[in-house]
Design a protein around this motif. Sequence first.
Motif, PDB file in Angstrom:
ATOM      1  N   LEU A   1       6.356  -4.238  -0.284  1.00 19.72           N
ATOM      2  CA  LEU A   1       5.350  -5.251   0.064  1.00 19.72           C
ATOM      3  C   LEU A   1       6.026  -6.497   0.640  1.00 19.72           C
TER       4      LEU A   1
ATOM      5  N   CYS B   1       3.312 -11.159  -1.538  1.00 20.12           N
ATOM      6  CA  CYS B   1       2.708 -10.210  -2.486  1.00 20.12           C
ATOM      7  C   CYS B   1       3.678  -9.896  -3.622  1.00 20.12           C
TER       8      CYS B   1
ATOM      9  N   ILE C   1      -5.882 -13.218  -3.423  1.00 20.32           N
ATOM     10  CA  ILE C   1      -4.567 -12.735  -2.959  1.00 20.32           C
ATOM     11  C   ILE C   1      -4.153 -11.505  -3.760  1.00 20.32           C
ATOM     12  N   ARG C   2      -4.406 -11.557  -5.062  1.00 27.81           N
ATOM     13  CA  ARG C   2      -4.081 -10.416  -5.925  1.00 27.81           C
ATOM     14  C   ARG C   2      -4.784  -9.166  -5.424  1.00 27.81           C
TER      15      ARG C   2
ATOM     16  N   ARG D   1      -5.948  -8.467  -2.457  1.00 31.36           N
ATOM     17  CA  ARG D   1      -5.410  -8.017  -1.184  1.00 31.36           C
ATOM     18  C   ARG D   1      -4.072  -7.292  -1.388  1.00 31.36           C
ATOM     19  N   CYS D   2      -3.199  -7.882  -2.240  1.00 35.17           N
ATOM     20  CA  CYS D   2      -1.873  -7.289  -2.462  1.00 35.17           C
ATOM     21  C   CYS D   2      -1.982  -5.931  -3.148  1.00 35.17           C
TER      22      CYS D   2
ATOM     23  N   ARG E   1      -3.049  -3.341  -0.729  1.00 33.56           N
ATOM     24  CA  ARG E   1      -1.925  -2.927   0.117  1.00 33.56           C
ATOM     25  C   ARG E   1      -1.016  -1.951  -0.617  1.00 33.56           C
TER      26      ARG E   1
END
Lengths: 191, 151
Positions: free
Chosen positions: A137, A141, A173-174, A176-177, A180
């Motif tokens: 990542l 992230c 953000i969590r 999204r990460c 991913r």
Amino acid sequence: MDRDSIGKLFQAAVGGDAAAWKALVEGLSPLVWSVVRAHGLTEADGQEVYQTTWFRFAQHLRRIREPEKAGSWLASTARHECLKVIKATRRLAPTDDPEVLDRAGDDRTPEQSVIDAEEAAAEAERVRQVWSAFQELGENCKRLLRVLMASPPPSYQEVSAALGIAVGSIGPIRQRCLRRLRAHLAEQGIR
Amino acid sequence: MNDEHRARDPVNDEDALEDMLRHAAGIIDPVPAHLLQTAVEAYALNTLDAELAELTFDSLDQSAAVRGAGQPRMLTFLGHGLTLDLEITAGRLVGQLIPPQTAEIEILGSRQITITTDTLGRFTCEHVATGPFSLSCKADGVVITTEWLTV
């Protein structure tokens, strides 16, 4: 650790209860260690920051006014020390190359030995795959997830103190990460 | 925002993935056991009754222009009416106690060192070990101890 148990252990430790102090150290050390790891310090620097953070916490024990926020205090102290070490390192060696979160398999823990047992080989493989996908990542992230994966799970206040980001931005953000990460795993056929 | 108890839905894929990372971190990158032990032993530090000297200046907090390449790390501590100025360059520590006076300086860290200042409050220590570091200063019946730092 929830705020109530942190607060109670803290008060007991101030009152001279060494077992309560030990429980605090055990409960909050993974958070401090995660903050150090999230900042990508070298092994030696990371160990020093971890120690400085706890030494200072012990020193300030009778002066901390909001015991239930001890986790945030530790996370914030560790973060500031990490940033100072990073500044000092850059100043001395402009081309420094910290071992960023790269630690897969250099120390064998008792848990490692256990999962190496044949019947657990599949699980060990899965752990390695998840860790290697995590390391692919981007920096942002990796930093956030490394703090979130402390055990027990840190509160968003603690995460905010650990990384200097607003509480409100952590959730998005969590998400999204982790999406991913899931995509990386799916690419390799891992569920 | 009250997030102290983050809502955790057991069937939520993101929570499950975060838990898996937590599991992996516990195996691959746990807190080293010897470090945990140093933190447990740090409990003894809380019994020190000395006045805590606060860090009021650290050159590392300044902008790059002030710091400059190869400059020493400069620190100032304040406590109990005493000012302690420190300069650290590659293991060499130079200090000045203000107001100037003779005092006993104890350097706490991986190696413990005791030195005495000259009558003008100056002292030098040539081989400060790297690592967590705190300095205790005994002057005129008063003891101040600095906050721990990483140098």
